[in-house]
Design a protein around this motif. Sequence first.
Motif, short mmCIF file in Angstrom:
data_model
loop_
_atom_site.label_atom_id
_atom_site.label_comp_id
_atom_site.label_asym_id
_atom_site.label_seq_id
_atom_site.Cartn_x
_atom_site.Cartn_y
_atom_site.Cartn_z
N CYS A 200 0.88 -1.18 0.00
CA CYS A 200 0.00 0.00 0.00
C CYS A 200 0.91 1.22 0.00
O CYS A 200 1.90 1.26 0.73
N TRP A 201 0.58 2.19 -0.84
CA TRP A 201 1.31 3.46 -0.87
C TRP A 201 0.37 4.57 -0.42
O TRP A 201 -0.74 4.71 -0.94
N ILE A 202 0.83 5.37 0.52
CA ILE A 202 0.11 6.57 0.95
C ILE A 202 0.89 7.77 0.44
O ILE A 202 2.08 7.91 0.71
N ALA A 203 0.22 8.62 -0.33
CA ALA A 203 0.85 9.85 -0.81
C ALA A 203 0.58 10.97 0.18
O ALA A 203 -0.55 11.12 0.67
N GLU A 204 1.60 11.74 0.48
CA GLU A 204 1.46 12.88 1.39
C GLU A 204 1.85 14.17 0.68
O GLU A 204 2.79 14.20 -0.11
N VAL A 205 1.13 15.23 0.99
CA VAL A 205 1.48 16.58 0.56
C VAL A 205 1.70 17.41 1.81
O VAL A 205 0.77 17.55 2.63
N ASP A 206 2.93 17.88 1.99
CA ASP A 206 3.28 18.62 3.21
C ASP A 206 2.95 17.84 4.47
O ASP A 206 2.46 18.38 5.47
N ALA A 210 -2.81 12.54 1.03
CA ALA A 210 -3.46 13.18 -0.11
C ALA A 210 -3.79 12.19 -1.22
O ALA A 210 -4.31 12.57 -2.26
N GLY A 211 -3.47 10.90 -1.02
CA GLY A 211 -3.77 9.91 -2.05
C GLY A 211 -3.30 8.54 -1.60
O GLY A 211 -2.57 8.41 -0.61
N CYS A 212 -3.71 7.52 -2.33
CA CYS A 212 -3.28 6.16 -2.00
C CYS A 212 -3.52 5.23 -3.18
O CYS A 212 -4.25 5.55 -4.12
N VAL A 213 -2.91 4.06 -3.11
CA VAL A 213 -3.19 2.97 -4.04
C VAL A 213 -2.71 1.68 -3.36
O VAL A 213 -1.80 1.71 -2.53
N PHE A 214 -3.35 0.56 -3.71
CA PHE A 214 -3.01 -0.74 -3.15
C PHE A 214 -2.65 -1.69 -4.28
O PHE A 214 -3.25 -1.63 -5.37
N LEU A 215 -1.72 -2.59 -4.03
CA LEU A 215 -1.45 -3.70 -4.94
C LEU A 215 -1.58 -4.98 -4.14
O LEU A 215 -0.91 -5.14 -3.12
N VAL A 216 -2.48 -5.88 -4.59
CA VAL A 216 -2.72 -7.14 -3.88
C VAL A 216 -2.49 -8.31 -4.81
O VAL A 216 -2.55 -8.19 -6.04
N GLU A 217 -2.22 -9.46 -4.23
CA GLU A 217 -1.95 -10.67 -4.99
C GLU A 217 -3.25 -11.38 -5.36
O GLU A 217 -4.02 -11.76 -4.48
N GLU A 218 -3.49 -11.54 -6.66
CA GLU A 218 -4.63 -12.31 -7.15
C GLU A 218 -4.25 -13.77 -7.29
O GLU A 218 -5.03 -14.67 -6.99
N SER A 219 -3.05 -14.02 -7.81
CA SER A 219 -2.51 -15.37 -7.98
C SER A 219 -1.00 -15.25 -8.04
O SER A 219 -0.45 -14.14 -7.92
N THR A 220 -0.31 -16.35 -8.25
CA THR A 220 1.15 -16.30 -8.31
C THR A 220 1.64 -15.49 -9.51
O THR A 220 2.76 -14.99 -9.51
N LEU A 227 -8.11 0.66 -5.16
CA LEU A 227 -8.32 1.81 -4.29
C LEU A 227 -7.40 3.00 -4.60
O LEU A 227 -6.86 3.65 -3.69
N LEU A 228 -7.25 3.31 -5.88
CA LEU A 228 -6.51 4.51 -6.27
C LEU A 228 -7.37 5.74 -5.99
O LEU A 228 -8.53 5.81 -6.41
N ILE A 229 -6.81 6.71 -5.30
CA ILE A 229 -7.53 7.96 -5.02
C ILE A 229 -6.52 9.08 -4.83
O ILE A 229 -5.41 8.86 -4.32
N VAL A 230 -6.90 10.28 -5.27
CA VAL A 230 -6.09 11.48 -5.07
C VAL A 230 -7.02 12.60 -4.62
O VAL A 230 -8.06 12.84 -5.25
N GLU A 231 -6.67 13.26 -3.54
CA GLU A 231 -7.48 14.36 -3.03
C GLU A 231 -7.54 15.49 -4.05
O GLU A 231 -6.56 15.75 -4.77
N PRO A 232 -8.66 16.21 -4.13
CA PRO A 232 -8.80 17.32 -5.09
C PRO A 232 -7.67 18.34 -4.99
O PRO A 232 -7.18 18.84 -6.01
N ARG A 233 -7.21 18.65 -3.77
CA ARG A 233 -6.18 19.66 -3.60
C ARG A 233 -4.83 19.22 -4.17
O ARG A 233 -3.95 20.07 -4.40
N ALA A 234 -4.66 17.91 -4.41
CA ALA A 234 -3.38 17.40 -4.91
C ALA A 234 -3.43 16.98 -6.37
O ALA A 234 -2.46 16.45 -6.90
N ARG A 235 -4.55 17.23 -7.03
CA ARG A 235 -4.69 16.80 -8.42
C ARG A 235 -4.02 17.78 -9.38
O ARG A 235 -3.80 18.93 -9.06
N GLY A 236 -3.74 17.26 -10.58
CA GLY A 236 -3.17 18.10 -11.62
C GLY A 236 -1.66 18.16 -11.62
O GLY A 236 -1.07 18.93 -12.39
#
Length: 310
Positions: A200-206, A210-220, A227-236
């Motif tokens: 899991c990565w958490i993005a921080e601004v100051d 301000a955002g996140c994404v997850f990578l999970v194992e489906e199979s080998t 769950l990719l998301i970016v807060e409006p204040r951090a977009r662009g």
Amino acid sequence: MQVDAVRRFSRFYTRRVGALRAGLLGSPYPLPEARLIYELGSRGTCSATELGRDLDLDAGYLSRLLQSLKRRGLLAARRAADDARRSELTLTAKGRKAYAQLDSRSREEAAGMLGSLAGGERERLVGAMRTVESLLEKESSVEKHQISLRAHRPGDIGWVVSRHGALYAAEYGWDERFEALVAEIAARFIQEFNPARERCWIAEVDGEPAGCVFLVEESTTTAKLRLLIVEPRARGHGLGRRLVRECIAFAREKGYRKLVLWTQSNLAAARAIYKSEGFKLSKTEKHASFGIKLTGEYWELNLKSRELKL
């Protein structure tokens, strides 16, 4: 008098944070190398040109530092998905471990410095630091803010669930059942977390999420981006793309052959990132979820790349 005061403060703070020690923060890396490891760890993926520009480093000197990190297995370079002439720099697993140690020790030293002060003194110190930064900072754009990526910590999962629920309700009209789905996904991630294969990565601004994404194992052979998301204040500013690229780089390093995801046809910004990073739409299906009618989309990326020399 003023010039002498500035020079005196510079010498004092350099000694205080140990910038001139043989190894920064008790690590085996001198300041120039530690600085690069920290920048690459914070950014996830970037080019040598970006590093040289942002850190104001001579191209030849930067090249020697990067070559040294690569020889010791801390750094990898891959061909950019959107430009075959450009290479992207990322930390290897060994490099990310070094970054995590530097980040942790930096936090410990900062906490130790603040811990020796009373509450009011801490506020004065932090306020003075912010004043110095704001007065000397000449840039006026949003990009002057410090943006970094890190692994999840206690408290982050609640933020992930809450912000998904609030943002998708405000921007797309989805009801609380979407928040419930995010809570299930996030809880399963924590309960079944395999750090060798998932992240899991958490993005921080100051310093604020301000955002996140997850990578999970489906199979080998297959990983799933979730769950990719970016807060409006951090977009662009390319933060969503950075999070996706971090997933791709991690999946390739772990030997997955395919990266898949599920999204909706009305999520235009996310879909544009997936398409530009090489994902292909494999299937669509109409469904009624979260209080509205939607068209679900399944995308996948075949993970094929070659290492590049710096």
